[in-house]
Design a protein around this motif. Sequence first.
Motif, PDB file in Angstrom:
ATOM      1  N   SER A  30      13.915  -8.913  -7.307  1.00 50.72           N
ATOM      2  CA  SER A  30      12.664  -8.487  -7.472  1.00 50.72           C
ATOM      3  C   SER A  30      12.557  -7.740  -8.871  1.00 50.72           C
ATOM      4  N   SER A 118       7.289   5.350   5.626  1.00 55.00           N
ATOM      5  CA  SER A 118       7.272   3.995   6.329  1.00 55.00           C
ATOM      6  C   SER A 118       8.506   3.689   7.224  1.00 55.00           C
ATOM      7  N   ASP A 131      11.192 -10.710  -0.603  1.00 57.71           N
ATOM      8  CA  ASP A 131       9.914 -10.238  -0.437  1.00 57.71           C
ATOM      9  C   ASP A 131       9.428  -8.583  -0.331  1.00 57.71           C
ATOM     10  N   VAL A 132      10.442  -8.296   0.666  1.00 58.31           N
ATOM     11  CA  VAL A 132      10.117  -7.057   1.224  1.00 58.31           C
ATOM     12  C   VAL A 132      10.342  -5.976   0.228  1.00 58.31           C
ATOM     13  N   LYS A 134      10.259  -6.702  -3.176  1.00 56.47           N
ATOM     14  CA  LYS A 134       9.354  -6.884  -4.196  1.00 56.47           C
ATOM     15  C   LYS A 134       8.050  -5.991  -3.834  1.00 56.47           C
ATOM     16  N   THR A 135       7.515  -6.066  -2.615  1.00 56.33           N
ATOM     17  CA  THR A 135       6.339  -5.143  -2.033  1.00 56.33           C
ATOM     18  C   THR A 135       6.661  -3.732  -2.009  1.00 56.33           C
ATOM     19  N   LEU A 136       7.876  -3.506  -1.701  1.00 55.10           N
ATOM     20  CA  LEU A 136       8.273  -1.953  -1.779  1.00 55.10           C
ATOM     21  C   LEU A 136       8.076  -1.354  -3.150  1.00 55.10           C
ATOM     22  N   SER A 137       8.815  -2.218  -4.035  1.00 55.37           N
ATOM     23  CA  SER A 137       8.886  -1.860  -5.407  1.00 55.37           C
ATOM     24  C   SER A 137       7.484  -1.680  -5.996  1.00 55.37           C
ATOM     25  N   LYS A 138       6.681  -2.917  -5.852  1.00 50.41           N
ATOM     26  CA  LYS A 138       5.172  -2.753  -6.304  1.00 50.41           C
ATOM     27  C   LYS A 138       4.336  -1.381  -5.599  1.00 50.41           C
ATOM     28  N   TYR A 139       4.731  -1.317  -4.617  1.00 49.47           N
ATOM     29  CA  TYR A 139       3.907  -0.084  -3.754  1.00 49.47           C
ATOM     30  C   TYR A 139       4.495   1.286  -4.455  1.00 49.47           C
TER      31      TYR A 139
END
Length: 150
Positions: A30, A118, A131-132, A134-139
Amino acid sequence: MPNSKRPIVILIADDDAEDRMLIHEALDESRLKNQIQFVENGEELMDYLHNRGKYSKREEYPTPGLILLDLNMPKKDGREALKEIKSDDHLRLIPIVVLTTSKAEEDILRTYDLGVSSFITKPVTFSALVDVMKTLSKYWFEIVELPPTQ
């Protein structure tokens, strides 16, 4: 826009060597550039956070900006460690994301009650884990303002 200039250490507490490797690879995939530290159980987690024992060098083991926490670990499980962290004035502001195989409603309710940020059930495939991550990193590193680390 959040202040992304300071490096944020991610501390991952997970007793399963394969899961640690997969999480590390998923974070690499990611393209996350943050420093990642690993501990294998709740006792090591608390030693790291208090810079005790083999984690005594604060410059090598800085206070994390985010903890990914498995619940089912030996010595001190994630639930006990979470309770201890959230009751400590110096540690309670560190965001904690539970990343576990548990889907038990009791675990979800109890960890949120203890102050987890979370709760995520570990995906079964590597691509879903990427995918998880990437989402965690972005958030956590692009959208949210994190409290300053000590």
